[in-house]
Design an enzyme around this catalytic site. Sequence first.
Site, PDB file in Angstrom:
ATOM      1  N   SER A 123       0.838  -1.192   0.000  1.00  0.00           N
ATOM      2  CA  SER A 123       0.000   0.000   0.000  1.00  0.00           C
ATOM      3  C   SER A 123       0.880   1.253   0.000  1.00  0.00           C
ATOM      4  CB  SER A 123      -0.962  -0.056   1.194  1.00  0.00           C
ATOM      5  OG  SER A 123      -1.976   0.907   1.082  1.00  0.00           O
TER       6      SER A 123
ATOM      7  N   HIS B 298      -7.377  -5.725  -0.876  1.00  0.00           N
ATOM      8  CA  HIS B 298      -6.237  -4.812  -0.917  1.00  0.00           C
ATOM      9  C   HIS B 298      -4.950  -5.612  -0.811  1.00  0.00           C
ATOM     10  CE1 HIS B 298      -4.166  -1.062  -0.618  1.00  0.00           C
ATOM     11  NE2 HIS B 298      -3.916  -1.127   0.663  1.00  0.00           N
TER      12      HIS B 298
ATOM     13  N   ASP C 112      -8.574  -4.403  -6.351  1.00  0.00           N
ATOM     14  CA  ASP C 112      -8.137  -3.611  -5.196  1.00  0.00           C
ATOM     15  C   ASP C 112      -8.939  -2.322  -5.089  1.00  0.00           C
ATOM     16  OD1 ASP C 112      -6.614  -2.010  -3.330  1.00  0.00           O
ATOM     17  OD2 ASP C 112      -4.923  -3.349  -3.700  1.00  0.00           O
TER      18      ASP C 112
END
Length: 515
Positions: free
Chosen positions: A228, A484, A454
Site C-alpha cells: 500500500s 487490498h 483492489d
Amino acid sequence: MPIPARLRAAALTATAVLLSALLAGCGDGPQDDGDLTAQKLAWKDCPAPSQAEGGGPAPSPLPGGGDWQCATMKAPRDWDDPEGDTIGLALIRAKAGGAADRRIGSLVFNFGGPGGSGVTTLPAFGQDYAKLRTRYDLVSFDPRGVGRSAPVECLDDEQLDAYFQQDATPDDAAERRKLLDNTENFNAACEKHSKKMLPHVATTDAARDMDLMRQVLGDDRLYYFGISYGTELGGVYAHLFPKKLGRAVFDAVVDPTQNAEQSSLGQAKGFQLALGNYAEDCVSKVEDCPVGDSVQDVENRIARLLKDLDRKPIPGIFPRDLTQTAATGGIAQALYSKDFWEYLTEGLEQAYDGDGRTLMVLSDSLNGRSENGEYSNITAANVSINCADDKPRYDAAFVEKRLPEFRKASPLFGDYLAWSMVSCTDWPVAGAADHPDVSAPGAAPVLVIGNTGDPATPYEGAGRMAAALGKGVGVELTYKGQGHGAYDSKNKCVQDAVHGYLLDGKVPAAGTVCS
C-alpha cells in the site's frame, strides 16, 4: 473525517485488529553520540505496544520457536540538519531461522497507511512470512510520526470520538461550515501538540531513515517489501538511493503519477468496483443473499441505509450512534479484504434492523479505535504525512465543483472521498510536491504487483509505478483477485513469484498474470 486525506489505511494493521492478532511494542535503544551509522542497536524482548501503536499484549513467540526482538534507532529529526536533535525510531525483528550461510540480510517491511505501526503489524502476520524468514531477518518499524517513533499527537480520545461522529458529507451551508471548522480545529491541535515534528514527517524523510536503517542493520543494500503506502515509500527510496536498493517487492501499489485529487477520485472508482464485486459474490451464492436480490438491489439498499442514517443515526456501540459517516467508513473497511465480506453482510443485516454495532466495529478499526475506547495515532500520522507530502490545498469551493464527477465515479463513496480533500486546507506546513518522484534508473528490479479488484490502490497504479520506476526496473505482475493486496491472499502463483525473487533472485517475466 475518518482517515481524512485519502482512504489509504493500513489494511493489514486493520485486519490484525479485527482478527485479534498479536501486537508488539519496542524497547529503548542506544544513547550513543556521533556517527549515527555506527550506532549499535540494543535488541531485547518487546514490551506491550503503546497506545499510539494500538495497545494490546506483547507478541507471543514465533511459530516453531524464537522471540520477537525490539530496539530503538536514533535518526536526525531534521535531515537537513543531520548533526542536530535526534528522534528514536521503533524497530522490531525476527532473526532468520535458516542456515547462517544462507542468510541474505534483513528484509524491511512497511505495511502502509501512511500511519500504520510496523512494530504491531509484522508480528500479527509473522506466520505469513515464514518462508521469507528462512533467508532473511524480518524487520519492520514505526515510521517517524507513527506509534513509538516521535508520534504526532492531535486530539485526545474523547475529542476523536466526537470528531468521527461528525457529518463528513455536508448537504447544506451549515453542515459545510461545521465540517470546515472541525477540520481547522483538528489541524490546529496537531500544530499545538506536534509543532516540532510536523515539518519532518514527509515520505522523503522516512526514506532517508530507511537508508540509515540499512546501514545500521549491516546491509550493503536495502531488501524491501512495501504494501500500500509502503510502495510509495519504497519508490521514493528507490529514487533517492537507486544503487542501494536490493531485491524489492511492491504490493497494492500507490499510483505515483497522481495528485491527491486524482488519487481520491481513483479510490472512489475502486471502492465502487469492490462494492459491486462484493454484491455480485453475495447474490451468486446458492442461498439467498440477505442484503439484496441483485447487484443493483444491494447497492440501492445500502444507498437508502446511508440516506436514512444521515437523517437519523441508529444505536451503535453505546453511547455512540452509527452515523452515515461511520457506516460509510465501516463499509469501506470491509471492502479491504474478501475475508471481511461476511462481516459486511452481517453488519448490513443488523443495520437494516436498527442495530449498528458491527458496522461501527468496522469503522472503529479503520480509525484506529480499540475496544477500550483508546485510539492509536494512525489518523494524526496519516493526515500529517499526507499533508507534508501533497502540495495541493483544496477548499470547499473546489470540492463542490468536483462533486458531480466524484458522484458519477461512486454514488456511495463519492461525496465521502471528495470532501476528504479539505483535510490539508490551512495545514501549518507546506506540502512537498504534486506527486512523488519514483524514477530510479540503474536500480535493481522491483517486482510490482497489482490486484485487479483492489479498492484502495486501484490496479492501474501498478502499471504506472512500473513505468515510472524506469525501463528494466519496474517488473509488473497482475493478480486477478479481490481485496487490498495480493501476497496476503495466499495465491500460490503470487507467492511463488515473490519467493522466487526475494529468496533466489529469479525475476518473473514482465506481464505475468496470476489468478
